[in-house]
Design a protein around this motif. Structure first.
Motif, PDB file in Angstrom:
ATOM      1  N   VAL A 298    -140.015 -33.017  49.711  1.00 20.29           N
ATOM      2  CA  VAL A 298    -140.056 -33.862  50.909  1.00 20.29           C
ATOM      3  C   VAL A 298    -141.034 -33.302  51.951  1.00 20.29           C
ATOM      4  O   VAL A 298    -141.312 -32.097  51.998  1.00 20.29           O
ATOM      5  CB  VAL A 298    -138.657 -33.996  51.540  1.00 20.29           C
ATOM      6  N   ARG A 299    -141.520 -34.246  52.764  1.00 19.14           N
ATOM      7  CA  ARG A 299    -142.375 -33.909  53.910  1.00 19.14           C
ATOM      8  C   ARG A 299    -142.413 -35.124  54.824  1.00 19.14           C
ATOM      9  O   ARG A 299    -142.341 -36.270  54.360  1.00 19.14           O
ATOM     10  CB  ARG A 299    -143.805 -33.575  53.469  1.00 19.14           C
ATOM     11  N   GLY A 300    -142.549 -34.892  56.125  1.00 17.35           N
ATOM     12  CA  GLY A 300    -142.630 -35.986  57.080  1.00 17.35           C
ATOM     13  C   GLY A 300    -143.973 -36.683  57.025  1.00 17.35           C
ATOM     14  O   GLY A 300    -144.858 -36.348  56.231  1.00 17.35           O
ATOM     15  N   GLY A 301    -144.154 -37.686  57.888  1.00 19.74           N
ATOM     16  CA  GLY A 301    -145.370 -38.484  57.878  1.00 19.74           C
ATOM     17  C   GLY A 301    -146.566 -37.749  58.460  1.00 19.74           C
ATOM     18  O   GLY A 301    -146.456 -36.672  59.048  1.00 19.74           O
ATOM     19  N   GLY A 302    -147.725 -38.342  58.281  1.00 19.84           N
ATOM     20  CA  GLY A 302    -148.963 -37.763  58.778  1.00 19.84           C
ATOM     21  C   GLY A 302    -150.152 -38.532  58.242  1.00 19.84           C
ATOM     22  O   GLY A 302    -150.007 -39.535  57.527  1.00 19.84           O
TER      23      GLY A 302
END
Length: 455
Positions: free
Chosen positions: A210-214
């Motif tokens: 998982v990773r947040g937006g960007g």
């Protein structure tokens, strides 16, 4: 015959239908303008239920309608939104039904990111050719995981979102975090090591990457070929939740499950505890109902069996009642027979008018008949008495009291059931033993089989 010749061959005074005109213009456009790259801003975007995309591409001075069919749209890797600046490769066409000039889009990339997008498409095509994107190789996550692994940065907001979602939905599941940078040049090898570590330890059932937006640059570590191959080689099912819903990475395509956000990845990691509890309660209720029905059936079966059971004492009483009824019937029959004999004698006597000899003979005959009748009655009573005596003796022999009198005993367990097999007993079990005279409570110390071997 091409479109231009179709128009030129028509007589000046022969009108064309609108359909003919639009078809001819569409042919001329397709022949005159080869596929080109066009840059503009997306507006009026619509994703139809069929999967086709319809939108307007505009700049400061003009706009043009565009369509991208489903087979091409699935290869884009992101879903454009109103205001996004994109570059599309399209051929010019005419929508003949309305006569509208439009672009038929074959490919799309974000504006200013052409090189990255080209690299993205090349890697996607390469992995797809190797079968790593095939739906057949994807595995479903474990529905009831004992532990989950999370591959992300310790400082990422995505980690907090995932842990919060797991604490709410799967509070009984252990969570192991495999920390790794998720952005920058050092991120791809670090992500690969984290995935390999989780597989080597094998202490979780499913991995959440998982990773947040960007921006596309921020998410580029998840478009790295090394990361993609590590995800594909993982023995553990991988749920990939990188960026927002409109963001697509190579890791999304290779993973077993693609989640639109990190929180959604946590929600797909297993069956929620509340749902499990509801299932258990439903099963328990079904079990209780089935057990109740079974107990009711067994109770009815026991009642029917008990109604058919007759004790020896009851059977003897019934036999005695029957014999008494037979004796009474016999006495009534004998009395009736005697009465009929007396009536006959009376009728015969009435027919006798005189001679004394006749009277004497009739009197002798009557006396003989009375004697024979008395003898027959005596023999009949004697036979009936003998039958009653024999039946009583037979009943006494069959009754339990005679068996007990010969030195036998009857053993019953705590519930009153008669014990017929010593193997059904256990050491220390209490029994009630009935003798010819009285009862005794005993306790089993050991048992033996028919051969005398102790058990």
């Amino acid at each position: 015959m091409n479109a231009g010749s179709a128009l030129g061959s028509a007589p000046n005074d022969a009108p064309l239908t609108v359909t003919q005109l639009n078809r001819a213009v569409a042919g001329m456009l397709e022949q005159a303008v080869p596929p080109v790259w066009v840059r503009g801003e997306v507006s009026n975007f619509l994703s139809a239920a069929s999967g086709h995309w319809y939108f307007t591409l505009k700049d400061a001075g003009a706009s043009v309608r565009a369509v991208m069919f489903r087979m091409k749209a699935t290869q884009v890797g992101f879903v454009p939104r109103a205001g996004d600046r994109v570059e599309v490769r399209a051929k010019v066409s005419l929508y003949e039904a309305r006569g509208d000039y439009q672009l038929q889009v074959q490919a799309m990339r974000r504006a200013g990111q052409g090189d990255l997008f080209e690299a993205f498409l090349r890697l996607k095509e390469k992995l797809e050719a190797e079968g790593l994107l095939s739906p057949e190789r994807k595995r479903a996550p474990v529905e009831l995981p004992r532990a989950l692994g999370v591959v992300t940065s310790l400082h990422a907001a995505a980690l907090r979102d995932v842990l919060t979602a797991l604490a709410r939905r799967l509070p009984h599941v252990h969570v192991h975090v495999y920390p790794t940078p998720v952005q920058g040049a050092d991120a791809p090898p670090a992500i690969v090591r984290a995935i390999e570590t989780a597989n080597r330890r094998a202490d979780v059932d499913t991995l959440l990457l998982v990773r947040g937006g960007g921006s596309i640059e921020d998410l580029w570590a998840f478009n790295d070929e090394r990361v993609a191959r590590a995800v594909a080689a993982s023995a553990l099912p991988v749920i990939c939740g990188v960026g927002h819903e409109s963001d697509f990475t190579i890791a999304d395509f290779v993973a077993d499950v693609r989640a639109p956000t990190p929180t959604a990845a946590a929600e797909l990691a297993g069956t929620p505890r509340e749902q499990l509890l509801q299932s258990v309660m439903h099963l328990a209720q079904g079990l209780r109902r089935a057990q109740s029905r079974r107990l009711e059936q067994l109770a009815q079966r026991l009642d029917r069996s008990a109604a058919r059971l007759v004790s020896p004492a009851q059977r003897l009483t019934r036999q005695q009642d029957r014999l008494t009824a037979l004796q009474a019937a016999l006495q009534r029959a004998q009395a009736l027979r005697l009465e009929r004999a007396h009536q006959r004698v009376a009728r015969l006597a009435d027919r006798i008018v005189s001679p004394a000899q006749t009277v004497q003979w009739q009197q002798a005959r009557v006396a003989g008949l009375a004697t024979a009748l008395g003898q027959a009655q005596g023999r009949r009573l004697e036979r009936l008495a003998q039958r009653v005596k024999s039946a009583g003796a037979h009943l006494r022999v069959l009754g339990p009291q005679e068996t007990l009198a010969r030195g036998y005993a009857i053993a019953r367990d705590e519930e009153g059931r008669i014990i017929r097999d010593a193997s059904a007993l256990r050491a220390g079990q209490g029994l009630s033993v009935s003798f010819a005279q009285g009862n005794a409570d005993v306790r089993v110390e050991r048992t033996s089989d028919a051969a005398g071997s102790a058990q």
